[in-house]
Design a protein around this motif. Structure first.
Motif, PDB file in Angstrom:
ATOM      1  N   LEU B  48       0.844  -1.193   0.000  1.00  0.00           N
ATOM      2  CA  LEU B  48       0.000   0.000   0.000  1.00  0.00           C
ATOM      3  C   LEU B  48       0.878   1.241   0.000  1.00  0.00           C
ATOM      4  CD1 LEU B  48      -2.934  -0.776   2.414  1.00  0.00           C
ATOM      5  CD2 LEU B  48      -2.868  -0.888  -0.062  1.00  0.00           C
ATOM      6  N   ARG B  93      -1.689   5.773  -4.040  1.00  0.00           N
ATOM      7  CA  ARG B  93      -2.880   5.500  -3.233  1.00  0.00           C
ATOM      8  C   ARG B  93      -3.640   6.788  -2.939  1.00  0.00           C
ATOM      9  NH1 ARG B  93      -3.722   0.095  -3.817  1.00  0.00           N
ATOM     10  NH2 ARG B  93      -1.667  -0.878  -3.933  1.00  0.00           N
ATOM     11  N   CYS B 130      -7.463   0.762  -2.796  1.00  0.00           N
ATOM     12  CA  CYS B 130      -6.810  -0.153  -1.851  1.00  0.00           C
ATOM     13  C   CYS B 130      -7.752  -1.282  -1.466  1.00  0.00           C
ATOM     14  CB  CYS B 130      -6.424   0.594  -0.577  1.00  0.00           C
ATOM     15  SG  CYS B 130      -5.527   2.114  -0.868  1.00  0.00           S
TER      16      CYS B 130
END
Ligand code: SF4
Ligand code: SF4
Ligand code: SF4
Ligand code: SF4
Lengths: 328, 340
Positions: B48, B93, B130
């Motif tokens: 992530l 992200r 995500c």
């Protein structure tokens, strides 16, 4: 047998009420099961913990704590005790104002290694109750938002725990329940160094260039190191011409590490903190362990500070040069 | 909206690479960082957060500004006017994308910063939703939705497909150049992916993080709180938290003396350091406690005060993972606000 946090806390409380210390430097529970933080307890013990996640070495905090009036009780693991002893030897702490309580250690868990298993969303970690073997090969149950996963504990211990050859405390005022310590050594302390020694020199050069170029110069490795205790580090001194922000070329990073490695040479206690804290996962311990290995082979010292002793039979520089030749 | 079979993802990267320089998260010696994509680079789809944030693209750790060459009695000044080519960043992200807006407020308010601006204009940001938020993620506390990342292009991934949606002109331009690799599809196909992400995000431990204390308490009162005395104790002053943070924005301008010339450069600075904002008399924040306090006051009080209430944290969780001593903004935000 498990090391119980409450039993350790009970001992700490007894020592404080017996007047052995006025405050306590230990670890405090965090938001998760794993993010314990070094903390000073002055009037209560809210959040006190001693568990598998207390990897941080507290000995360096004693430089400041021992400047205060009264005594600080500090929890010291076997690997931390070597740093504390060095700080004392180098007169960086006022040992009289510290009560060092040795605590047992069965290895500390590295969350990054757990995450490398593809684990995400950790909400709890437990030791598997069944199948507990006597050789310390227990499993961890990792509870996550996306389901549970079982991982052998040994596979996720910090590298520093895997290369911890003995669980002996040095120089503590008292060692509490040492029988609870468990052997975590993997028998491969110098393997990493040997691998690098055997590389041709250009390969070795590019290995380090590539590793050290990741460095963000956060200085965590220096700040955590019990041996890096200079009051003002040369890299923080603007007038030195090599102040840490002058990393306009990544070769500067490389130099920083080489200078630091030389400065801790012969003094490094191999506590493994520098590699533990590096956000970029640079294997800094390999630099220091190279010296440790050389000093052991050339001078026969492993635990004593080699640079403080001279004998006529000490290796001449030519010996060192010839050893280097082999690998050119 | 477009889609492409997930098994074709490297063909997609190759296509993008032929059109524009491409960066994406890849593993380098054990640490994940945004790396230039070449055929053969492995995309770290599960990571992530990269160790260093995406701010590096616009606000690099070191930026050369000018060089002063001295020969005899003359000084030649060479300004660094080096231009960045156009580039695309894949896999940003939602939190990192939001951080650009926070940095823009600093670097693009008048007089705007030419180095930052130039890179910002050249970049095409391709975000990624995500699927499995981490326990350290708390972007939702700042109104960020991990299932709706923005940027020039947004992407979502299911077991079988990668979904692609352009949001801006820059995004459209890139999409048009590679459109033949995609299949058209309708927005409805990603509803279940988004719902799964939303459900996961609701279960995150910090979903109920309450920042009212920071919104409603006066600056002076927070500054003077006795809580600072205990929350900073474990801090090493290493600055890791500031360097990995996507919204930390402080810099220093320094000279590097190479013997024959002087190079003026800008570099990241950290409030955790002893020489931060050093003036003739030294650092105005003499103790680590004061330096530590500065970081959190900036994020949770000073910045919002000057920017219509916007906190300068996006909840990426990097400082939660990177601090060697496990100190972080959540612990501080809660402890300083606590009643006891
Ligand atoms: S150099 Fe690294 S291993 Fe050696 S004492 Fe310092 S922190 Fe510990
Ligand atoms: S901890 Fe790692 S990144 Fe930080 S200065 Fe040391 S080597 Fe560099
Ligand atoms: S809060 Fe943590 S990461 Fe930040 S300077 Fe302190 S020890 Fe380093
Ligand atoms: S303060 Fe921490 S969580 Fe917030 S944006 Fe910075 S690194 Fe991320």
């Amino acid at each position: 047998m498990r090391i119980e946090s409450d039993i350790i806390l009970g001992k700490v409380k007894r020592l404080v009420s017996d007047g052995k210390a006025d405050r306590v430097f230990a670890w405090k529970k965090g938001n998760f099961c794993y993010d314990t933080e070094p903390s000073l307890f002055t009037d209560n013990y809210v959040g006190f913990t001693y568990d598998d996640f207390c990897a941080a070495n507290l000995c360096k905090f004693m430089i400041n704590e021992s400047k205060k009036d009264g005594k600080t009780l500090v929890l010291i693991k076997p690997c931390d005790s070597k740093g504390l002893a060095l700080l004392e030897k180098e007169h960086r702490i006022n040992r009289e104002r510290i009560y060092a309580l040795g605590v047992p250690c069965a290895g500390k868990i590295d969350m990054d290694k757990i995450r490398e298993n593809g684990v995400k969303g950790v909400i709890g970690i437990e030791e598997e109750k069944e199948n507990v073997s006597c050789n310390g090969d227990e499993n961890l149950i990792i509870k996550t938002l996306y389901g549970d996963k079982i991982i052998p504990k040994k596979s996720v211990l910090y590298d520093k725990c895997l290369s911890c050859t003995d669980k002996e405390h040095v120089g503590c005022d008292e060692v509490f329940m040492p029988e609870l310590s468990e052997d975590t050594y993997d028998g491969k302390k110098f393997e990493g160094v040997k691998k690098i020694e055997n590389m041709p020199s250009d390969e070795r050069f590019s290995f380090w260039r590539s590793q050290l170029s990741k460095c963000i110069r956060c200085n965590a490795c220096r700040n955590v190191c019990p041996v890096c205790s200079c009051v003002k580090c040369i890299f923080d001194n603007d007038n030195s011409g090599i102040a840490s922000k002058a990393n306009s070329d990544d070769f500067e990073e490389n130099l920083y590490h080489i200078i630091r490695a030389f400065h801790v040479c012969g003094r490094c206690v191999d506590c493994g903190e520098c590699s533990r804290v590096c956000p970029e996962k640079i294997p800094l311990h390999l630099l220091n362990r190279k010296y440790i290995k050389d000093i052991k082979e050339l001078y026969g010292y492993e635990k004593e500070p080699a640079l403080l002793t001279f004998t006529k039979s000490d290796a001449e520089p030519s010996v060192i040069y010839e050893r280097g030749e082999k690998n050119v | 909206m477009y889609k492409i079979a997930y098994s074709e993802i490297y063909n997609l990267f190759d296509r993008i690479k032929d059109v524009i320089t491409l960066f994406l998260p890849a593993k380098n010696d054990g640490a994940v960082s945004f790396s230039k994509y070449e055929s053969g680079t492995r995309y770290e789809a599960d990571a992530l957060n990269t160790v260093r944030s995406a701010k590096d693209f616009f606000f690099p750790q070191t930026q050369n500004i000018a060089e002063f060459k001295i020969s005899g009695k003359s000084i030649e000044i060479l300004q660094n006017t080096e231009e960045t080519g156009k580039f695309a960043v894949f896999g940003v992200r939602a939190c990192d994308e939001k951080s650009f807006g926070i940095l823009d407020r600093v670097f693009l308010s008048e007089p705007s910063d030419p180095y930052y601006n130039e890179k910002r204009e050249k970049a095409v940001i391709i975000t990624a939703a995500c699927n499995y938020p981490e326990e350290t993620c708390f972007c939702t506390a700042f109104g960020i939705d991990p299932s709706e990342p923005r940027g020039d292009v947004s992407t979502w991934v299911s077991e079988d497909f990668l979904y692609w949606k352009a949001n801006t002109e820059k995004g459209e331009e890139l999409t048009n150049k590679i459109a033949d690799i995609f299949e058209r599809c309708n927005d409805g196909e990603i509803i279940s992916i988004k719902n799964n992400i939303k459900t996961a995000a609701e279960k995150l431990p910090f979903v109920s993080l309450n920042l009212d204390y920071w919104r409603n308490t006066g600056e002076k009162e927070i500054f003077a709180s006795e809580k600072w005395e205990s929350v900073y104790k474990g801090c090493l002053g290493c600055g890791t938290c500031t360097f990995v943070c996507p919204t930390c924005q402080c810099y220093d301008v320094r000279d590097f003396d190479s013997g024959k010339s002087v190079r003026k450069f800008r570099c990241w600075d950290s409030c955790m350091y002893s020489d931060f904002t050093k003036m003739a008399h030294g650092n105005p924040r003499k103790s680590q406690k004061e330096r530590f306090r500065q970081r959190f006051m900036h994020k949770l009080k000073y910045f919002p005060e000057n920017n219509g209430g916007i906190f300068s944290c996006v909840g990426c969780g990097r400082c939660l993972k990177s601090c060697p001593q496990s100190l972080n903004i959540i612990k501080v935000a809660r402890s300083v606000a606590a009643d006891d």
